[in-house]
Design a protein around this motif. Structure first.
Motif, PDB file in Angstrom:
ATOM      1  N   ARG A  24      43.202  32.853  42.038  1.00  0.00           N
ATOM      2  CA  ARG A  24      44.275  31.957  41.891  1.00  0.00           C
ATOM      3  C   ARG A  24      45.523  32.660  41.322  1.00  0.00           C
ATOM      4  NH1 ARG A  24      40.477  29.007  39.237  1.00  0.00           N
ATOM      5  NH2 ARG A  24      41.580  29.232  37.501  1.00  0.00           N
ATOM      6  N   PRO A  25      46.849  32.353  41.442  1.00  0.00           N
ATOM      7  CA  PRO A  25      47.916  32.935  40.629  1.00  0.00           C
ATOM      8  C   PRO A  25      48.139  33.228  39.379  1.00  0.00           C
ATOM      9  CG  PRO A  25      48.704  31.859  42.513  1.00  0.00           C
ATOM     10  CD  PRO A  25      47.316  31.515  42.503  1.00  0.00           C
ATOM     11  N   ASP A  26      47.182  32.006  38.688  1.00  0.00           N
ATOM     12  CA  ASP A  26      47.186  31.912  37.289  1.00  0.00           C
ATOM     13  C   ASP A  26      45.908  32.658  36.623  1.00  0.00           C
ATOM     14  OD1 ASP A  26      45.511  30.031  38.199  1.00  0.00           O
ATOM     15  OD2 ASP A  26      45.943  28.541  36.753  1.00  0.00           O
ATOM     16  N   ASP A  27      45.033  33.285  37.339  1.00  0.00           N
ATOM     17  CA  ASP A  27      43.924  34.195  36.998  1.00  0.00           C
ATOM     18  C   ASP A  27      44.472  35.289  36.192  1.00  0.00           C
ATOM     19  OD1 ASP A  27      41.865  32.445  37.721  1.00  0.00           O
ATOM     20  OD2 ASP A  27      41.692  33.590  39.821  1.00  0.00           O
ATOM     21  N   LEU A  28      44.072  35.689  35.057  1.00  0.00           N
ATOM     22  CA  LEU A  28      44.468  36.732  34.414  1.00  0.00           C
ATOM     23  C   LEU A  28      44.487  38.033  35.075  1.00  0.00           C
ATOM     24  CD1 LEU A  28      45.569  37.798  31.758  1.00  0.00           C
ATOM     25  CD2 LEU A  28      43.094  38.109  31.033  1.00  0.00           C
ATOM     26  N   ALA A  33      47.884  42.269  37.551  1.00  0.00           N
ATOM     27  CA  ALA A  33      48.402  42.990  38.508  1.00  0.00           C
ATOM     28  C   ALA A  33      50.036  42.770  39.121  1.00  0.00           C
ATOM     29  CB  ALA A  33      47.234  42.507  39.950  1.00  0.00           C
ATOM     30  N   ALA A  34      50.154  41.470  38.880  1.00  0.00           N
ATOM     31  CA  ALA A  34      51.624  41.274  39.601  1.00  0.00           C
ATOM     32  C   ALA A  34      52.530  41.650  38.415  1.00  0.00           C
ATOM     33  CB  ALA A  34      51.642  39.833  39.687  1.00  0.00           C
ATOM     34  N   GLY A  35      52.261  41.467  37.154  1.00  0.00           N
ATOM     35  CA  GLY A  35      53.113  41.716  36.165  1.00  0.00           C
ATOM     36  C   GLY A  35      53.501  43.170  35.779  1.00  0.00           C
ATOM     37  N   THR A  36      52.374  43.966  36.056  1.00  0.00           N
ATOM     38  CA  THR A  36      52.559  45.379  35.789  1.00  0.00           C
ATOM     39  C   THR A  36      52.736  46.228  37.232  1.00  0.00           C
ATOM     40  OG1 THR A  36      50.045  45.736  36.244  1.00  0.00           O
ATOM     41  CG2 THR A  36      50.870  45.345  34.087  1.00  0.00           C
ATOM     42  N   LYS A  37      52.952  45.567  38.085  1.00  0.00           N
ATOM     43  CA  LYS A  37      53.011  46.450  39.490  1.00  0.00           C
ATOM     44  C   LYS A  37      54.251  47.384  39.289  1.00  0.00           C
ATOM     45  CE  LYS A  37      53.852  45.993  44.408  1.00  0.00           C
ATOM     46  NZ  LYS A  37      53.763  44.945  45.656  1.00  0.00           N
ATOM     47  N   GLU A  38      55.365  46.691  38.794  1.00  0.00           N
ATOM     48  CA  GLU A  38      56.570  47.794  38.585  1.00  0.00           C
ATOM     49  C   GLU A  38      56.558  48.830  37.911  1.00  0.00           C
ATOM     50  OE1 GLU A  38      61.545  47.281  37.710  1.00  0.00           O
ATOM     51  OE2 GLU A  38      60.288  45.558  37.750  1.00  0.00           O
ATOM     52  N   VAL A  39      55.913  48.731  36.735  1.00  0.00           N
ATOM     53  CA  VAL A  39      55.840  49.599  35.666  1.00  0.00           C
ATOM     54  C   VAL A  39      54.540  50.727  36.074  1.00  0.00           C
ATOM     55  CG1 VAL A  39      54.185  48.642  34.373  1.00  0.00           C
ATOM     56  CG2 VAL A  39      55.650  50.192  33.233  1.00  0.00           C
ATOM     57  N   HIS A  40      53.635  50.038  36.645  1.00  0.00           N
ATOM     58  CA  HIS A  40      52.614  50.891  37.490  1.00  0.00           C
ATOM     59  C   HIS A  40      53.077  51.869  38.392  1.00  0.00           C
ATOM     60  CE1 HIS A  40      48.212  50.921  39.259  1.00  0.00           C
ATOM     61  NE2 HIS A  40      48.782  52.203  38.974  1.00  0.00           N
ATOM     62  N   GLU A  41      54.111  51.339  39.162  1.00  0.00           N
ATOM     63  CA  GLU A  41      54.611  52.429  40.308  1.00  0.00           C
ATOM     64  C   GLU A  41      55.580  53.530  39.486  1.00  0.00           C
ATOM     65  OE1 GLU A  41      56.894  49.856  42.704  1.00  0.00           O
ATOM     66  OE2 GLU A  41      54.870  49.125  43.738  1.00  0.00           O
ATOM     67  N   LYS A  42      56.213  53.143  38.578  1.00  0.00           N
ATOM     68  CA  LYS A  42      56.804  54.142  37.733  1.00  0.00           C
ATOM     69  C   LYS A  42      56.089  55.189  36.896  1.00  0.00           C
ATOM     70  CE  LYS A  42      60.972  50.927  36.480  1.00  0.00           C
ATOM     71  NZ  LYS A  42      61.420  50.407  35.208  1.00  0.00           N
ATOM     72  N   ALA A  43      55.091  54.590  36.571  1.00  0.00           N
ATOM     73  CA  ALA A  43      54.021  55.759  36.046  1.00  0.00           C
ATOM     74  C   ALA A  43      53.522  56.723  37.150  1.00  0.00           C
ATOM     75  CB  ALA A  43      52.873  54.942  35.282  1.00  0.00           C
ATOM     76  N   GLU A 205      38.953  32.236  28.191  1.00  0.00           N
ATOM     77  CA  GLU A 205      39.507  30.825  27.978  1.00  0.00           C
ATOM     78  C   GLU A 205      40.725  31.120  27.182  1.00  0.00           C
ATOM     79  OE1 GLU A 205      36.958  28.194  25.943  1.00  0.00           O
ATOM     80  OE2 GLU A 205      35.223  28.125  27.483  1.00  0.00           O
ATOM     81  N   LEU A 206      41.620  31.066  27.900  1.00  0.00           N
ATOM     82  CA  LEU A 206      43.101  31.771  27.250  1.00  0.00           C
ATOM     83  C   LEU A 206      44.321  30.559  27.809  1.00  0.00           C
ATOM     84  CD1 LEU A 206      43.062  35.590  28.289  1.00  0.00           C
ATOM     85  CD2 LEU A 206      42.325  34.616  26.178  1.00  0.00           C
ATOM     86  N   ASP A 207      44.915  30.412  26.747  1.00  0.00           N
ATOM     87  CA  ASP A 207      46.224  29.602  27.270  1.00  0.00           C
ATOM     88  C   ASP A 207      47.098  30.188  28.000  1.00  0.00           C
ATOM     89  OD1 ASP A 207      47.711  30.693  25.190  1.00  0.00           O
ATOM     90  OD2 ASP A 207      47.289  29.153  23.807  1.00  0.00           O
ATOM     91  N   VAL A 208      48.531  29.393  28.633  1.00  0.00           N
ATOM     92  CA  VAL A 208      49.192  30.402  29.401  1.00  0.00           C
ATOM     93  C   VAL A 208      49.909  31.349  28.493  1.00  0.00           C
ATOM     94  CG1 VAL A 208      51.402  30.070  30.903  1.00  0.00           C
ATOM     95  CG2 VAL A 208      49.518  28.481  31.109  1.00  0.00           C
TER      96      VAL A 208
END
Length: 310
Positions: A24-28, A33-43, A205-208
């Motif tokens: 699901r999109p809210d899975d960690l 993966a989505a949140g680091t995609k841009e910086v990953h490509e820069k690296a 078990e983590l909150d948003v």
């Protein structure tokens, strides 16, 4: 895709787990993966990494890279050991399978000799990375998940490509000396293990708010890595030019013949120049080192794609 059973060890003996491949999109794992995609490509597009993938590696620079990794993993694994029972990290505790600092110590002994500890020091960029890891471990251990994810998942993905390139470029022994960092003897199937690791992250078990903090911390981890890459690149400029023959020439070294550049060939294909791309491919294969590098080049592209697809 149906769930399949996996058998792994977490350092305490084999365990059987049922994985749920429904994400699901809210899975960690998805958020990271989505949140680091841009910086990953820069690296991946830092000059140091691009040169590495092309086999343009100076041995002294490779050694300094191993030193930076040694200090980084020593710090991270010290904090993991301290926090191994923390509820937000315990499910990800796989010391036998993942921990790297002992393997790096053996690599450094190979490169520097028995007195290697007296031959190395922590660089400024690496020290900043190390200090951040210790601060996280002491003040907010849940954020260690971001650092473990960034490092270990990368090692099991693109790191395996770098191992092959380094072995060829530096003419290292086929028995693995100097490259033990890349060898995960306790993991038989890297893809299955990465899937298991991600499923464990998703079960935390983590909150948003905590998940968003983990994404931010993972971005910081990539940025610290880029600072180390940039530092190595600057140090490399002070070394005498001794580029390995395992790499393909870049534009500046082609003597005007851009057909020798794999980046140009890729661009031609991407823009639809199929016929000319075939000619370029033949030119690359006729190059003395092309037959070796063409496999590493496509393996590198496959490794980058696999990071996002697996």
């Amino acid at each position: 895709m149906a769930a399949t059973p996996e058998t792994v060890s977490n350092g305490e003996g084999p365990m059987h787990e049922e994985k749920d491949d429904t994400l699901r999109p809210d899975d960690l794992s998805e958020m990271l993966a989505a949140g680091t995609k841009e910086v990953h490509e820069k690296a991946e597009n830092t000059q140091f990494v691009k040169d590495f993938l092309r086999g343009r590696i100076r041995k002294e620079l490779f050694k300094l890279g191993a030193v930076a990794l040694y200090y980084t993993y020593t710090a991270m694994e010290e904090e993991i050991e301290i926090n191994k029972e923390h509820p937000h990290f315990a499910p990800l505790y796989f010391p036998v399978e993942l921990h790297r600092h002992e393997a790096l110590a053996r690599d450094l002994e190979y490169f520097y000799g028995p007195q290697w500890k007296s031959e190395i020091s922590c660089s400024p960029a690496t020290q900043r990375y190390v200090e951040r890891i210790h601060r996280v471990g002491q003040e907010d251990p849940a954020l260690l998940v971001a650092h473990a994810y960034t490092r270990y998942m990368g090692d099991l993905s693109g790191g395996q490509v770098l191992k092959k390139v380094a072995q060829r470029a530096l003419k290292l022994p086929p028995t693995g000396e100097g490259l033990e960092f890349y060898q995960f003897d306790a993991i038989d199937n890297a893809k299955a293990f990465k899937q298991l690791y991600r499923s464990r992250m998703n079960e935390l078990e983590l909150d948003v708010e905590t998940k968003e903090s983990l994404v931010d911390e993972a971005v910081k981890a990539f940025q610290f890595n880029m600072e180390v890459f940039d530092e190595l690149e600057e140090i490399g400029k002070t070394f005498q030019e001794e580029v390995s023959e395992a790499g393909m020439p870049v534009h500046g070294d082609t003597g005007g013949d851009i057909s020798k550049c794999p980046y140009y060939a890729a661009k031609i294909v991407a823009t639809g120049g199929t016929a000319y791309a075939c000619q370029l491919a033949m030119a690359i294969l006729r190059h003395p080192t092309g037959q070796v590098l063409i496999a590493a080049w496509f393996a590198a592209l496959a490794g980058v794609a696999a990071w996002y697809l697996m």
